[in-house]
Enzyme design. Structure first.
Site, mmCIF file in Angstrom:
data_model
loop_
_atom_site.group_PDB
_atom_site.id
_atom_site.type_symbol
_atom_site.label_atom_id
_atom_site.label_comp_id
_atom_site.label_asym_id
_atom_site.label_seq_id
_atom_site.Cartn_x
_atom_site.Cartn_y
_atom_site.Cartn_z
ATOM 1 N N ASN A 52 0.841 -1.187 0.000
ATOM 2 C CA ASN A 52 0.000 0.000 0.000
ATOM 3 C C ASN A 52 0.884 1.247 0.000
ATOM 4 O O ASN A 52 1.957 1.270 0.589
ATOM 5 C CB ASN A 52 -1.016 -0.004 1.148
ATOM 6 C CG ASN A 52 -0.417 -0.092 2.534
ATOM 7 O OD1 ASN A 52 0.612 -0.722 2.751
ATOM 8 N ND2 ASN A 52 -1.089 0.516 3.496
ATOM 9 N N GLU A 54 0.260 5.254 0.618
ATOM 10 C CA GLU A 54 -0.686 6.293 1.009
ATOM 11 C C GLU A 54 -0.241 7.648 0.495
ATOM 12 O O GLU A 54 0.911 7.861 0.148
ATOM 13 C CB GLU A 54 -0.817 6.313 2.534
ATOM 14 C CG GLU A 54 -1.427 5.044 3.071
ATOM 15 C CD GLU A 54 -1.573 5.028 4.569
ATOM 16 O OE1 GLU A 54 -2.224 4.080 5.064
ATOM 17 O OE2 GLU A 54 -1.052 5.923 5.266
ATOM 18 N N CYS A 63 -3.935 0.648 -2.639
ATOM 19 C CA CYS A 63 -3.833 -0.566 -1.836
ATOM 20 C C CYS A 63 -2.782 -1.507 -2.414
ATOM 21 O O CYS A 63 -2.459 -1.459 -3.606
ATOM 22 C CB CYS A 63 -5.179 -1.276 -1.798
ATOM 23 S SG CYS A 63 -6.497 -0.308 -1.033
ATOM 24 N N GLU A 65 -3.036 -4.683 -3.031
ATOM 25 C CA GLU A 65 -3.589 -5.565 -4.062
ATOM 26 C C GLU A 65 -3.609 -4.866 -5.417
ATOM 27 O O GLU A 65 -3.329 -5.477 -6.448
ATOM 28 C CB GLU A 65 -5.009 -6.008 -3.686
ATOM 29 C CG GLU A 65 -5.092 -6.770 -2.384
ATOM 30 C CD GLU A 65 -5.321 -5.887 -1.159
ATOM 31 O OE1 GLU A 65 -5.913 -6.390 -0.193
ATOM 32 O OE2 GLU A 65 -4.910 -4.705 -1.158
ATOM 33 N N CYS A 96 -10.043 -4.796 0.792
ATOM 34 C CA CYS A 96 -11.176 -3.876 0.902
ATOM 35 C C CYS A 96 -12.154 -4.152 -0.250
ATOM 36 O O CYS A 96 -11.839 -4.884 -1.190
ATOM 37 C CB CYS A 96 -10.693 -2.425 0.882
ATOM 38 S SG CYS A 96 -10.087 -1.849 -0.726
ATOM 39 N N CYS A 99 -10.738 -3.382 -3.709
ATOM 40 C CA CYS A 99 -9.744 -4.361 -4.161
ATOM 41 C C CYS A 99 -10.396 -5.684 -4.538
ATOM 42 O O CYS A 99 -9.958 -6.353 -5.472
ATOM 43 C CB CYS A 99 -8.670 -4.560 -3.101
ATOM 44 S SG CYS A 99 -7.525 -3.179 -3.026
#
Length: 140
Positions: A52, A54, A63, A65, A96, A99
Site C-alpha cells: 500500500n 498512502e 492498496c 492488491e 477492501c 480491491c
C-alpha cells in the site's frame, strides 16, 4: 516479480510468507500506520507483489492488491490463480471492497485469497465468498 521455489511445498509457502514480511517493510503508510503487502500468483505461476502507498490526499492512496494487479498487467498477464494479503495486527486483513472488485476483473470466484498477519494468523476464503455479487461487464 520474483520466483520462489517452483512447487507448492512447505518451503515454497515459507518463502511467500517471508517475502510478504519483507514487503510490509516497504509499505508507505504514514497516515494509517497500517502497512499491507500482497502477492498475486498468475496462471503461468509467476508472482507479482504490491504494497500500500498512502498519500496525504487520501483518495489518491493505493492498496497493496492494486499495486500487485498493476505489476501483473504491466508484465502482460491477466489471469489470477491465487492471492496472499498480509498486514500487521491480531486479525488477518481481507482486501477492501474496491480491491475485491479489482481482483474480480482478473480472477474467477473460486480463486483463493489467503489473508495473513506477520505473526502467522491466517484465514482463507474464495473471491466469490468475499465478493458474491461482483460487478461484471459483458465485454470481457
Amino acid at each position: 516479480t520474483f520466483e520462489p521455489a517452483r512447487r507448492k511445498t512447505r518451503q515454497w509457502l515459507m518463502e511467500i510468507f517471508e517475502q510478504l514480511v519483507a514487503l510490509l517493510g516497504r509499505s508507505y503508510a504514514p497516515y494509517s500506520r497500517f502497512p499491507v503487502a500482497a502477492i498475486i500468483k498468475t496462471k503461468s505461476g509467476k508472482l507479482y507483489a504490491g504494497v500500500n502507498v498512502e498519500n496525504s490526499a487520501y483518495p489518491l492512496s493505493r492498496c497493496a492488491e492494486q499495486g500487485a494487479v498493476s505489476a501483473m498487467v504491466a508484465a502482460g498477464e491477466q489471469e489470477i490463480a491465487e492471492v496472499w494479503v498480509m498486514g500487521k495486527g491480531e486479525k488477518p486483513p481481507t482486501p477492501c471492497g474496491g480491491c475485491r472488485q479489482v481482483l474480480s476483473e482478473f480472477a474467477v470466484p473460486e480463486v483463493r485469497i489467503h489473508c495473513l498477519t506477520d505473526s502467522g494468523q491466517t484465514s482463507t476464503n474464495t473471491l466469490g465468498e468475499l465478493l458474491p455479487y461482483a460487478f461484471k461487464l459483458e465485454s470481457r
